[in-house]
Each structure stands twice: as structure tokens, then as C-alpha cells.
Scaffold this active site. Structure first.
Site, short mmCIF file in Angstrom:
data_model
loop_
_atom_site.label_atom_id
_atom_site.label_comp_id
_atom_site.label_asym_id
_atom_site.label_seq_id
_atom_site.Cartn_x
_atom_site.Cartn_y
_atom_site.Cartn_z
CB SER A 1 -3.22 -3.64 1.27
OG SER A 1 -4.18 -2.65 0.93
CE1 TYR B 1 -0.79 -0.37 4.71
CE2 TYR B 1 -2.15 -0.04 2.76
CZ TYR B 1 -1.90 -0.71 3.94
OH TYR B 1 -2.74 -1.70 4.35
#
Ligand code: NAP
Length: 246
Positions: A141, A155
């Protein structure tokens, strides 16, 4: 000719589903991994088969070792030796500041995004090393380098670990003929945001994206498919950012 058999974890929707469909167009037989939504996975598999390749669905929690073993064993029993792995299954955990996130949520994000990727990569490496070839693509990501303060630093931290895993494993497995890369999407229009109670997130953050829109799952799938393909035969250990410039 040797058949391409690729396991896509989290293939039942979003980026994973788009990847299954794109890889099918490129001639891969596809293992559609999923956690709970068997019906959605089966619908993806039906569409994969329309490209003239084979598809099977396997429900498996990638954070559980026995499930990962069953995922690969089932894939190999039904389709033959696994030649490719897309480590796509992932969760964000709740949005907000780290101070407000409870331990169970932290544990789940680390276990799915990091431990799950490690377990699947380990299992794939065992099979691929024995055969002397294979390709792994991890779905990271852009959060890995942005840090995502106020949103989900937990995350982001797991995705930074995925980037490091990509670099290290690529160097470890290169001599065995195995390539390992990652795609780092920015904000992509999938259910991942709504499932954590923020359905408008992708549109809302558009103004902070140079291309002024969220990505579509197919745009991430295209990058994954390229890294899986022979066109990327000299590419390993890289993280390809696909984020609209953010
Ligand atoms: P999504 O729409 O929420 O889909 C997640 C998929 O992962 C589903 O197929 C789900 O299975 C599966 N899954 C979740 N936990 C699992 C587990 N423990 N074991 C096995 N499968 C599991 O997500 P997405 O937006 O497509 O995201 C896919 C990947 O891209 C993730 O790694 C995510 O971190 C990354 N990413 C997404 C964005 C974004 O903006 N969307 C941005 C950057 C990176 P079932 O629902 O079938 O049970």
C-alpha cells in the site's frame, strides 16, 4: 507447454477479484482464495472460466498455517503445481488514532497482512524452489511510505513490513529462479473502506491525489499482471507504486 497456476488470496472481491479476471485473460489457471464469501468467490471463478482457463475456489484464512497448507494442497491437487502467488488478502482494521485501537484489532491486522503474507510466501517458496521457478507479487500500500497518521498507522506499518519482505525474499529466492515484487496501490475504489464504516473515503480523498480520483481495481490488477508476466522477467525486489501520484 507448462500451465501457469496462480493462487490469488482475497480473490472474492475488490483488487483480488480484478486480478483473478486479468490473470485469466493472460492465460493463468486461477485459485480464487477467500475467507468467508464463498458465493462471491464462485462468481469470480465462473467469470475466470469464461476466459477458457481453469478456476477453483478455496476458503482459507491466510493467517492460519493449516489453512494455508490446505489452500496450496487443494490448489495443487486440482490444478497442478503452483507457479504464481498474489498475496492480496488484507484488512485495514478500524480507522482512527493508534491510541484508540484495541489489541484484538491490532493483532488481526498484523496477522492477516504480515503473518498471512509470510505463511503464504513460505509455502509458495517451498514449492517453487523445488521446481526452480515461480513468481510472487505482494499487495502492499502507498500507506507503507505515507504512514497514514490519524487513519491507521498500524495498517501502514504492516505494509512497510511487506515491502521489506519483498526486497529480502527477492534477494533470497533470486538464485532459485523465483521473482518477488510488490504493488503499492493508493486509494482504490473497493469495499475495504465501507467495511470499516467509511464508504465515501475513496471519493473524499480525491482532492489529495494528483490524478484527482481513486484508482479502480482493474488498474491495480494490470500492474500485478505485468509483474507476474514474462515482460517483467528482469524485475525483482521492486515495489511498484500505483497511486495516482500520491
Ligand atoms: P476488500 O475489497 O476488502 O477484499 C479483501 C479480500 O481479502 C476479500 O476477498 C476477503 O475475503 C479477503 N480476506 C480478508 N481477510 C482474509 C483472511 N484472513 N484470509 C483470507 N482472505 C481474507 O479489499 P481490497 O480493497 O480489494 O484490498 C486488497 C488488498 O489491497 C489488501 O491487501 C489491501 O490492504 C490492499 N490495498 C487496498 C487499497 C484500497 O484502497 N482498497 C489501497 C492500498 C492497498 P472474503 O470477504 O471473501 O471473506
Amino acid at each position: 507447454m507448462k500451465r501457469l497456476v496462480t493462487v490469488v488470496t482475497g480473490g472474492s472481491r475488490g483488487i483480488g477479484a480484478a486480478t483473478c479476471l486479468r490473470l485469466a485473460e493472460d492465460g493463468h489457471d486461477v485459485v480464487v482464495g477467500y475467507l468467508r464469501d464463498a458465493k462471491a468467490a464462485e462468481q469470480v471463478a465462473d467469470r475466470v472460466r469464461q476466459s477458457g482457463v481453469r478456476a477453483v475456489c478455496v476458503g482459507a484464512d491466510t493467517a492460519v498455517e493449516a489453512d494455508v497448507e490446505r489452500l496450496f494442497a487443494s490448489a495443487e491437487r486440482q490444478l497442478g503445481p503452483v507457479t504464481g502467488l498474489v498475496n492480496n488478502a488484507g484488512v485495514t482494521g478500524p480507522f482512527g488514532r493508534l491510541a484508540d485501537v484495541d489489541t484484538a484489532d491490532l493483532r488481526q491486522v498484523v496477522e492477516v497482512n504480515l503473518l498471512g503474507t509470510l505463511l503464504c510466501s513460505r509455502r509458495a517458496a517451498q514449492t517453487m524452489t523445488a521446481r526452480g521457478n515461480g513468481v510472487i507479487v505482494n499487495v502492499s500500500s502507498s500507506a507503507a511510505t505515507l504512514g497514514s497518521p490519524g487513519d491507521y498507522v498500524h495498517y501502514a506499518a504492516t505494509k512497510a513490513a511487506v515491502d521489506t519482505l519483498t526486497m529480502g525474499l527477492a534477494r533470497e529466492l533470486g538464485p532459485d529462479g523465483i521473482r518477488v515484487n510488490a504493488v503499492a496501490p493508493g486509494i482504490v475504489d473497493t469495499e475495504i473502506h465501507a467495511r470499516r464504516g467509511d464508504p465515501d473515503r475513496a471519493q473524499r480523498v480525491s482532492t489529495s491525489i494528483p490524478l484527482r480520483r481513486p484508482g479502480q481495481p482493474e488498474e491495480i490488477a494490470a500492474a500485478i499482471a505485468w509483474l507476474m508476466s514474462p515482460d517483467a522477467s528482469y524485475t525483482t525486489g521492486t515495489v511498484l507504486r500505483v497511486s495516482g501520484g500520491r
